[in-house]
Design a protein around this motif. Structure first.
Motif, PDB file in Angstrom:
ATOM      1  N   LEU A  18       0.790  -1.353   0.130  1.00 49.16           N
ATOM      2  CA  LEU A  18       0.032   0.091   0.120  1.00 49.16           C
ATOM      3  C   LEU A  18       0.918   1.250  -0.112  1.00 49.16           C
ATOM      4  O   LEU A  18       0.621   2.386  -0.555  1.00 49.16           O
ATOM      5  N   GLU A  19       1.832   1.220   0.736  1.00 52.91           N
ATOM      6  CA  GLU A  19       2.818   2.306   0.822  1.00 52.91           C
ATOM      7  C   GLU A  19       3.497   2.640  -0.538  1.00 52.91           C
ATOM      8  O   GLU A  19       3.700   3.429  -0.871  1.00 52.91           O
ATOM      9  N   ARG A  20       4.016   1.381  -1.264  1.00 55.10           N
ATOM     10  CA  ARG A  20       4.523   1.375  -2.750  1.00 55.10           C
ATOM     11  C   ARG A  20       3.710   2.003  -3.510  1.00 55.10           C
ATOM     12  O   ARG A  20       3.989   2.772  -4.644  1.00 55.10           O
ATOM     13  N   GLN A  21       2.407   1.754  -3.477  1.00 56.23           N
ATOM     14  CA  GLN A  21       1.102   2.198  -4.321  1.00 56.23           C
ATOM     15  C   GLN A  21       0.486   3.585  -4.106  1.00 56.23           C
ATOM     16  O   GLN A  21      -0.456   3.726  -4.260  1.00 56.23           O
ATOM     17  N   GLN A  22       1.419   4.462  -2.979  1.00 55.71           N
ATOM     18  CA  GLN A  22       1.049   5.697  -2.888  1.00 55.71           C
ATOM     19  C   GLN A  22      -0.363   5.764  -1.939  1.00 55.71           C
ATOM     20  O   GLN A  22      -1.111   6.531  -2.365  1.00 55.71           O
ATOM     21  N   GLY A  23      -0.635   4.764  -1.198  1.00 56.02           N
ATOM     22  CA  GLY A  23      -1.859   4.560  -0.513  1.00 56.02           C
ATOM     23  C   GLY A  23      -3.195   4.135  -1.036  1.00 56.02           C
ATOM     24  O   GLY A  23      -4.160   4.116  -0.336  1.00 56.02           O
ATOM     25  N   VAL A  24      -3.047   3.696  -2.044  1.00 59.22           N
ATOM     26  CA  VAL A  24      -4.152   2.869  -2.843  1.00 59.22           C
ATOM     27  C   VAL A  24      -3.698   1.660  -3.580  1.00 59.22           C
ATOM     28  O   VAL A  24      -2.899   1.818  -4.334  1.00 59.22           O
ATOM     29  N   ALA A  25      -4.346   0.620  -3.131  1.00 59.36           N
ATOM     30  CA  ALA A  25      -4.094  -0.524  -4.185  1.00 59.36           C
ATOM     31  C   ALA A  25      -5.458  -1.597  -4.297  1.00 59.36           C
ATOM     32  O   ALA A  25      -6.293  -1.641  -3.587  1.00 59.36           O
ATOM     33  N   ILE A  58      -5.934   0.907   7.643  1.00 62.77           N
ATOM     34  CA  ILE A  58      -6.144   0.592   6.258  1.00 62.77           C
ATOM     35  C   ILE A  58      -7.903   0.477   6.248  1.00 62.77           C
ATOM     36  O   ILE A  58      -8.278  -0.321   7.005  1.00 62.77           O
ATOM     37  N   LYS A  59      -8.066   0.874   5.218  1.00 58.49           N
ATOM     38  CA  LYS A  59      -9.628   0.954   4.906  1.00 58.49           C
ATOM     39  C   LYS A  59      -9.833   0.093   3.693  1.00 58.49           C
ATOM     40  O   LYS A  59      -8.904  -0.228   3.076  1.00 58.49           O
ATOM     41  N   TYR A  76      -7.084   1.089   0.960  1.00 62.07           N
ATOM     42  CA  TYR A  76      -6.576   2.570   1.040  1.00 62.07           C
ATOM     43  C   TYR A  76      -5.993   2.762   2.306  1.00 62.07           C
ATOM     44  O   TYR A  76      -6.579   2.395   3.468  1.00 62.07           O
ATOM     45  N   LYS A  77      -5.051   3.880   2.487  1.00 64.89           N
ATOM     46  CA  LYS A  77      -4.424   4.232   3.844  1.00 64.89           C
ATOM     47  C   LYS A  77      -5.544   5.226   4.465  1.00 64.89           C
ATOM     48  O   LYS A  77      -5.537   6.216   3.683  1.00 64.89           O
ATOM     49  N   ALA A  78      -5.961   5.115   5.623  1.00 63.37           N
ATOM     50  CA  ALA A  78      -6.913   5.737   6.280  1.00 63.37           C
ATOM     51  C   ALA A  78      -6.228   7.213   6.281  1.00 63.37           C
ATOM     52  O   ALA A  78      -4.987   7.201   6.750  1.00 63.37           O
ATOM     53  N   VAL A  82      -5.145  10.248  -0.591  1.00 63.52           N
ATOM     54  CA  VAL A  82      -6.163   9.462  -1.444  1.00 63.52           C
ATOM     55  C   VAL A  82      -7.212   8.879  -0.574  1.00 63.52           C
ATOM     56  O   VAL A  82      -8.525   8.891  -1.045  1.00 63.52           O
ATOM     57  N   GLY A  83      -6.898   8.584   0.685  1.00 64.92           N
ATOM     58  CA  GLY A  83      -7.901   8.199   1.495  1.00 64.92           C
ATOM     59  C   GLY A  83      -8.956   9.197   1.852  1.00 64.92           C
ATOM     60  O   GLY A  83     -10.296   8.652   1.982  1.00 64.92           O
TER      61      GLY A  83
END
Length: 121
Positions: A18-25, A58-59, A76-78, A82-83
């Motif tokens: 998720l971090e590698r994908q900038q907060g969303v995957a 993580i949501k 995605y990162k709450a 992007v979250g």
């Protein structure tokens, strides 16, 4: 694009992705199930998995994790930019329309600025 090829040994590996994908995957349920260490996607496994992800900040969408191992899930990162945007899109009221409008407008400006850079270079 759903990353259905990658395997994750732990939920921490999912968080790293998720971090590698900038907060969303986008993943499939079998990836989350395997990272959680479960054999099946029963109702209790899905509930506990959702709670574990929430505890990690993580949501996910859909809000209720599906029982089909091939079903796509967006994580995605709450609290991340992007979250916040995903939450605004999914929430009716409370001024969320303005958040969505601002995001769309700022994206359009960024694209326009990039075009200007390329054309005026």
């Amino acid at each position: 694009m759903i990353n259905s090829v990658r395997e994750f040994a732990t939920l921490e590996d999912v968080s790293d992705e998720l971090e590698r994908q900038q907060g969303v995957a986008d993943l499939v349920m079998s990836q989350l199930r395997d990272a959680y260490g479960a054999g099946r996607l029963g109702v209790n496994v899905r509930l506990n998995l959702s709670n574990k992800l929430a505890g990690m900040g993580i949501k996910h969408v859909p809000v209720e994790l599906p029982d089909n191992q091939n079903a796509p899930v967006r994580i995605y990162k709450a609290g991340s930019p992007v979250g916040q945007l995903i939450d605004a899109v999914l929430t009716v009221g409370d001024g969320t329309d303005e958040v969505v409008r601002d995001a769309a407008a700022s994206d359009a400006r960024a694209v326009l600025n990039k075009v200007k850079e390329l054309v005026c270079a």
